[in-house]
Design a protein around this motif. Structure first.
Motif, mmCIF file in Angstrom:
data_model
loop_
_atom_site.group_PDB
_atom_site.id
_atom_site.type_symbol
_atom_site.label_atom_id
_atom_site.label_comp_id
_atom_site.label_asym_id
_atom_site.label_seq_id
_atom_site.Cartn_x
_atom_site.Cartn_y
_atom_site.Cartn_z
ATOM 1 N N ALA A 199 48.060 58.373 31.380
ATOM 2 C CA ALA A 199 47.540 59.283 30.841
ATOM 3 C C ALA A 199 48.007 60.764 32.175
ATOM 4 O O ALA A 199 48.947 60.819 32.274
ATOM 5 C CB ALA A 199 45.604 58.912 31.858
ATOM 6 N N TYR A 200 47.096 61.880 31.718
ATOM 7 C CA TYR A 200 47.732 63.233 32.488
ATOM 8 C C TYR A 200 48.870 63.786 31.250
ATOM 9 O O TYR A 200 49.679 63.989 32.221
ATOM 10 C CB TYR A 200 47.170 63.116 34.051
ATOM 11 N N ALA A 201 48.402 63.440 30.698
ATOM 12 C CA ALA A 201 49.315 64.797 29.570
ATOM 13 C C ALA A 201 50.987 64.177 29.796
ATOM 14 O O ALA A 201 51.714 64.955 29.873
ATOM 15 C CB ALA A 201 49.530 66.124 29.702
ATOM 16 N N CYS A 202 51.301 62.543 29.641
ATOM 17 C CA CYS A 202 51.952 62.610 30.034
ATOM 18 C C CYS A 202 52.927 61.417 29.141
ATOM 19 O O CYS A 202 54.171 61.402 29.572
ATOM 20 C CB CYS A 202 52.206 60.777 31.277
ATOM 21 N N SER A 203 53.152 61.608 27.535
ATOM 22 C CA SER A 203 53.653 61.757 26.467
ATOM 23 C C SER A 203 54.163 59.872 26.741
ATOM 24 O O SER A 203 55.332 59.460 26.422
ATOM 25 C CB SER A 203 54.853 62.400 26.425
ATOM 26 N N PHE A 204 52.882 59.142 27.058
ATOM 27 C CA PHE A 204 53.546 57.572 27.870
ATOM 28 C C PHE A 204 54.327 57.544 27.856
ATOM 29 O O PHE A 204 55.356 57.261 28.255
ATOM 30 C CB PHE A 204 53.860 57.009 26.578
ATOM 31 N N ARG A 205 54.411 58.346 29.486
ATOM 32 C CA ARG A 205 55.213 58.008 30.732
ATOM 33 C C ARG A 205 56.654 59.011 30.481
ATOM 34 O O ARG A 205 57.960 58.281 31.419
ATOM 35 C CB ARG A 205 55.758 56.492 31.291
ATOM 36 N N VAL A 206 56.734 59.688 29.307
ATOM 37 C CA VAL A 206 57.761 60.768 30.060
ATOM 38 C C VAL A 206 57.626 61.779 30.782
ATOM 39 O O VAL A 206 58.424 62.257 31.198
ATOM 40 C CB VAL A 206 57.534 61.584 27.999
ATOM 41 N N THR A 207 56.613 61.337 31.293
ATOM 42 C CA THR A 207 56.422 62.595 32.526
ATOM 43 C C THR A 207 57.029 61.820 34.167
ATOM 44 O O THR A 207 58.566 62.522 34.460
ATOM 45 C CB THR A 207 55.133 62.876 33.292
ATOM 46 N N GLY A 231 40.210 65.604 28.193
ATOM 47 C CA GLY A 231 40.276 64.262 28.032
ATOM 48 C C GLY A 231 41.889 63.624 29.439
ATOM 49 O O GLY A 231 41.599 62.884 29.720
ATOM 50 N N PHE A 232 42.889 64.085 28.729
ATOM 51 C CA PHE A 232 44.125 64.601 29.127
ATOM 52 C C PHE A 232 44.406 62.909 29.643
ATOM 53 O O PHE A 232 45.113 62.508 30.404
ATOM 54 C CB PHE A 232 43.952 64.825 30.213
ATOM 55 N N VAL A 256 38.148 68.594 5.002
ATOM 56 C CA VAL A 256 39.152 67.759 5.503
ATOM 57 C C VAL A 256 38.481 66.816 6.723
ATOM 58 O O VAL A 256 38.442 67.155 7.458
ATOM 59 C CB VAL A 256 40.725 68.854 6.338
ATOM 60 N N ARG A 257 39.127 65.269 6.538
ATOM 61 C CA ARG A 257 38.701 64.169 6.929
ATOM 62 C C ARG A 257 39.509 63.604 8.064
ATOM 63 O O ARG A 257 40.499 63.379 7.150
ATOM 64 C CB ARG A 257 37.513 63.915 6.638
ATOM 65 N N ILE A 258 39.611 63.883 9.608
ATOM 66 C CA ILE A 258 40.995 63.500 10.345
ATOM 67 C C ILE A 258 40.364 62.286 11.088
ATOM 68 O O ILE A 258 39.384 61.308 11.037
ATOM 69 C CB ILE A 258 41.889 64.787 10.521
ATOM 70 N N SER A 259 41.412 61.874 11.522
ATOM 71 C CA SER A 259 41.253 60.497 11.779
ATOM 72 C C SER A 259 41.612 61.115 13.813
ATOM 73 O O SER A 259 41.487 59.672 14.397
ATOM 74 C CB SER A 259 41.829 59.150 11.598
ATOM 75 N N VAL A 260 42.252 61.464 14.082
ATOM 76 C CA VAL A 260 42.804 62.028 15.553
ATOM 77 C C VAL A 260 41.134 62.832 16.145
ATOM 78 O O VAL A 260 40.208 63.157 14.917
ATOM 79 C CB VAL A 260 43.252 63.044 15.569
ATOM 80 N N GLN A 261 41.530 63.149 16.867
ATOM 81 C CA GLN A 261 39.917 63.651 17.810
ATOM 82 C C GLN A 261 40.268 64.846 19.030
ATOM 83 O O GLN A 261 41.260 64.358 19.457
ATOM 84 C CB GLN A 261 39.095 62.727 19.086
ATOM 85 N N SER A 262 39.760 66.067 19.022
ATOM 86 C CA SER A 262 39.952 67.047 19.163
ATOM 87 C C SER A 262 39.587 66.493 21.423
ATOM 88 O O SER A 262 37.948 66.428 21.507
ATOM 89 C CB SER A 262 39.880 68.003 19.136
ATOM 90 N N GLN A 263 39.764 67.275 22.014
ATOM 91 C CA GLN A 263 39.792 67.295 23.431
ATOM 92 C C GLN A 263 39.230 68.845 24.011
ATOM 93 O O GLN A 263 39.789 69.076 24.931
ATOM 94 C CB GLN A 263 39.616 66.134 24.748
ATOM 95 N N TYR A 273 27.657 57.869 21.219
ATOM 96 C CA TYR A 273 28.223 58.510 21.686
ATOM 97 C C TYR A 273 28.875 57.991 22.855
ATOM 98 O O TYR A 273 27.994 57.320 23.782
ATOM 99 C CB TYR A 273 27.510 59.051 21.261
ATOM 100 N N GLU A 274 29.955 57.997 22.522
ATOM 101 C CA GLU A 274 31.172 57.907 23.175
ATOM 102 C C GLU A 274 32.203 58.985 23.495
ATOM 103 O O GLU A 274 32.556 59.278 22.804
ATOM 104 C CB GLU A 274 32.079 56.969 23.538
ATOM 105 N N THR A 275 32.827 59.742 24.682
ATOM 106 C CA THR A 275 33.241 60.135 25.518
ATOM 107 C C THR A 275 35.266 59.404 25.155
ATOM 108 O O THR A 275 35.607 59.354 25.995
ATOM 109 C CB THR A 275 33.783 60.973 26.881
ATOM 110 N N THR A 276 35.634 59.065 23.309
ATOM 111 C CA THR A 276 36.617 58.850 23.276
ATOM 112 C C THR A 276 37.734 59.842 22.392
ATOM 113 O O THR A 276 37.785 60.464 22.298
ATOM 114 C CB THR A 276 36.379 57.623 22.679
ATOM 115 N N GLN A 277 38.974 58.937 22.911
ATOM 116 C CA GLN A 277 39.902 60.617 21.985
ATOM 117 C C GLN A 277 40.368 59.334 21.045
ATOM 118 O O GLN A 277 41.091 59.660 20.072
ATOM 119 C CB GLN A 277 41.182 59.983 23.010
#
Ligand code: MCN
Ligand code: CUM
Length: 795
Positions: A375-383, A260-261, A505-512, A226-230
């Protein structure tokens, strides 16, 4: 908080309609508002033990010795694990998400303050923490590298002497765009302005810190973690590779996540240590970090020192942007981003403008600080990219004595230019910038604000108006372009319709916290006409869900959302064949309306999806090639990313006596294409705007010259509360993505990306009478006051 909606949303239909897109209340909230969520610390297994990590008190030191005798003698301690123990298991170092390695526990040298040195497993959390103090460690301190600007100095201490042949602290040099072409455009331009722009180190600081509960069963060799993972699936594959546990024996469960952010993308030493602790003791082991551990050792964000340059004609046509960046990655290169882009998606620094040339060079360096960066809602350094270009455009506007909104309007990529190939290799799928900009100006009452500002200036009052316009690139991504440690960035979805017409419906992404249990049900509802309350969304458990790369870079809607729409359409197609058999007609004679297939020209002869589901599972002879269920699965590999955009306007008042900044108004117009749930979108935007106020005004992870982290608690690392933010004023336009199955683009990071430049532009605008043209974040009262005295202080 007031919400103004200023544009029709053609895709949303009637917002009160029970099926499909609209302001549906969140399906997950009944459990959250009753305190019935299950977060990592709520997981309690029989016989569970507790782990605690001993962390290094210094930033750079050789490890001389560790004595664990006394800790082991503690009556409640079951194990003390050191780097040496891990070495014996070949687990002392683990691969990072960026092709580097990171120490799980120190074996040779401490490389940042707060680094993991030893792991104690005890009967309870208190005993584990007490025993940390009984471990005796001797360090031989070394001079640290703290200032990234000094990292490449000849003679700078080499931080990563564990890597063979390494003689300096350079991680990578990466460039994109055409240097020569850009130089030619700059040389011929009427106006060139340059500015050093620092985006300081900040931290996502989710409400819930990171943690894990590892349960290794020595009999059957199964590991449940069990992990806090995105990104549960990506983690499972990595654990299989690192620890040598067969992948089918590993189950990762990501329970409810308290934010998560981007902080919960990577694999932290604590997770691995919980697993080792469980293997060593034969019992489940829980490890949950405290706030200081989270702030001091887990993935930070930004830390970019950018030399920006912008070239334009004297009439204000922007010609080119160029930048040279020094990127501080800390002691290990552990940024979570696609393999081929060492600076994430920073190359979108060309912004929303039609440029003739662009070029950037990014140099990544090691320093004696915690690893991370993306990290921190960066859209991969679009910030960082958006902050750079939007500050540069404002500085140019000042130089040209033009209104910053006018300058932007003059330079936008025109609607007919989409799809638009920019100068650094992106193809913007769609955009229509001017209406968004005009809408934000209309909501703000831009002309009136400028008049008010003039009047106030005459009275000596400092009021500022800041504009920013951003384009994001989210939804990685086409698998052929993007991977994380070799895993292509696609996502699966599985849909099962039960005989009575209820669905899962089963999805591979993970809500935080983004509300996937609601919005993904809405996508299925929209496609099949089953009400969203009859659709369960399963996520976060690798045993229960199809493979996929997880949630970050606002990719869930662009990628997994596409997968869910397509899997529902697959079920719809299958239903058509069964309906045709039921109606004794040919499939091509049927027509779809939400929720049922009917005979063309005879709407009364039809079968609802519920009736079809029951028939599929019944005794009817099914058509050739159709099996006895209404289930389907797909993997979606998107053809391109999506390019959401927005126009933001911020109004600030600055206290001339104290330098205190009050964000008085903030107008955010976002365009994320088709809007699934406007209420959830507004929540995402409100959160991101609050992030922006935090970064612009108060947040920074700072260090002293010895490498002591000065921001290890919420006493020093300030985050905004409802007191510091205004009532957000939001609006939207809708420019659907042409390639996405439902036309949706991501929204989860837009406001965090777009708001800091609007706020800083507003502050600098307010300080115009003082001749200030730039100041670096965070714009604390002390710094604003110093800027007013003509002394800008570096962060
Ligand atoms: N949505 C919608 N219509 C659209 C786009 C999105 O209704 N056109 C909805 C989605 O269905 C989803 C939510 O808005 O419920 C966000 O969707 P999306 O933009 O796809 O982003 P992700 O779901 O992939 O979330 C990730 C993004 C990231 S990377 C960070 S960082 C961040 C953010 O989300 N972390 C968050 N927002 C967060 N919000 C909360 N509460 N907690 C976090 O940790
Ligand atoms: Cu860059 S933070 Mo989000 O992508 O998880």
């Amino acid at each position: 908080t007031t919400v103004q909606e200023h544009a029709p949303n053609p895709a949303a239909g009637d917002p009160n309609r029970p099926i499909g897109f609209g302001r549906l209340q969140r399906k997950e909230d009944p459990r959250f508002v009753r305190g019935k969520g299950t977060y990592i610390d709520d997981i309690v297994l029989p016989g569970m033990l507790h782990g605690a990590i001993l962390r290094a008190p210094v930033a750079h030191a050789r490890l001389v010795s560790i004595d664990t005798t006394e800790a082991l003698a503690h009556p409640k301690v079951l194990a003390v694990i050191t780097g040496k123990d891990l070495q014996a298991l070949n687990l002392a170092w683990a691969p990072t998400l960026s092709a580097d390695v990171q120490a799980v526990l120190v074996t040779d040298k401490v490389r940042f303050q707060g680094q993991e040195v030893a792991f104690v497993v005890a009967e309870d959390r208190y005993a584990a923490r007490d025993a940390l103090e009984l471990i005796d460690v001797e360090y031989d301190t070394l001079p640290p590298v703290i200032d990234a600007r000094r990292a490449l100095d000849p003679g700078a201490p080499v931080i990563r002497d564990d890597i063979e042949g390494r003689t300096d602290n350079r991680i990578f040099d990466w460039e994109i765009g055409d240097a020569a072409e850009t130089e030619a455009v700059f040389a011929a331009a009427d106006v060139v302005v340059a500015q050093e722009i620092v985006y300081p180190r900040v931290h996502p600081a989710p409400m819930e810190t990171c943690g894990a509960v590892a349960d290794f069963d020595p009999i059957d060799g199964n590991l449940t973690l069990y992990e806090t993972t995105q990104a549960p699936h990506a983690h499972r594959t990595l654990y299989a590779i690192v620890a040598g546990i067969p992948e089918h024996k590993i189950r990762i469960v990501s329970p409810d996540i308290g934010g998560g952010f981007g902080n919960k993308v990577g694999i932290y030493p604590g997770y691995i240590l919980a697993v080792v602790g469980s293997i060593v003791t034969g019992k489940p082991v829980k490890w949950v970090e405290d706030r200081s551990e989270n702030l001091m050792s887990t993935s930070f964000a930004r830390d970019y020192i950018m030399q920006g340059e912008i070239a334009a004609t004297k009439e204000g046509k922007i010609l080119a942007v160029r930048t040279n960046v020094l990127a501080d990655h800390g002691a290990f290169n552990a940024t979570a981003q696609p393999t081929k882009t060492p600076a994430g998606f920073f190359s979108i620094f060309t912004g929303s403008y039609d440029l003739e040339a662009a070029y950037c060079k990014v140099t990544g360096v090691y320093t004696n600080k915690a690893p991370g960066g993306v990290a921190y809602a960066c859209s991969f350094r679009v910030t960082e990219a958006v902050y750079l270009v939007e500050r540069m455009v404002d500085i140019l506007a000042r130089k040209l004595e033009m209104d910053p909104a006018e300058l932007r309007l003059k330079n936008f990529i025109k609607p007919e230019q989409f799809p638009y190939a920019n100068k650094t290799g992106w193809v913007y799928d769609s955009g229509n910038y001017e209406p968004a900009m005009r809408l934000s100006m209309q909501i703000a009452g831009y002309e009136d604000l400028r008049r008010e500002q003039l009047e106030k200036r005459e009275r000596g009052e400092l009021m500022g108006i800041g504009v920013s316009f951003f384009t994001e690139t989210v939804g990685a991504g086409p698998r052929k372009h993007f991977d994380i440690v070799g895993l292509g960035m696609a996502d699966g979805a599985e849909l099962r319709i039960h005989p009575t017409g209820k669905a899962v419906v089963r999805i591979s992404v993970q809500s935080q916290g983004q509300g996937h249990e609601t919005t993904f049900a809405q996508i299925v509802a929209e496609e099949l006409g089953i009400p969203p309350e009859s659709i369960d969304v399963v996520h976060g458990d690798t045993d229960q869900t199809p493979f996929g790369l997880g949630t970050y870079g606002s990719r869930s809607t662009p990628v997994s959302g596409g997968a869910v729409a397509l899997v529902a359409r697959k079920v719809r197609e299958k239903a058509k064949f069964i309906a045709a058999a039921m109606l004794e007609t040919r499939p091509e004679d049927l027509e779809w309306e939400k929720g049922r297939w009917f005979v063309k020209g005879d709407p009364s002869a039809g079968k609802t999806i519920e009736e079809i589901a029951m028939a599929a599972h019944g005794t009817m002879t099914l058509p050739e090639g159709i099996d006895g269920n209404l289930d389907a699965e797909v993997t979606y590999d998107p053809p391109n990313l999506t390019f959401p955009f927005g126009a933001y306007i911020c109004v600030v008042d600055v206290d001339a006596g104290t330098g205190h900044v009050k964000v008085r108004r903030f107008i955010a117009v976002d365009d994320c294409g088709t809007r699934i749930n406007p209420m959830i979108i507004e929540g995402q935007v409100h959160g991101g705007l609050t992030d922006g106020v935090g970064m612009a005004l108060m947040e920074i992870i700072a260090f002293d010259e010895d490498g002591n982290c000065l921001s290890g608690s919420f006493m020093e690392y300030l985050i905004p509360t409802a007191m510091e933010v205004p009532d957000w004023e939001t609006g939207f336009t809708v420019t659907p993505s042409p390639h996405h199955p439902i036309g949706a683009k991501g929204i989860g990071e837009s406001a965090t990306v777009g708001s800091p430049p609007a706020i800083v532009n507003a502050i600098v605008d307010a300080l115009t009478p003082y001749g200030v043209t730039h100041m670096d974040m965070p714009c604390t009262p002390a710094r604003v006051w110093e800027a007013m005295q003509g002394r800008a202080r570096p962060p």
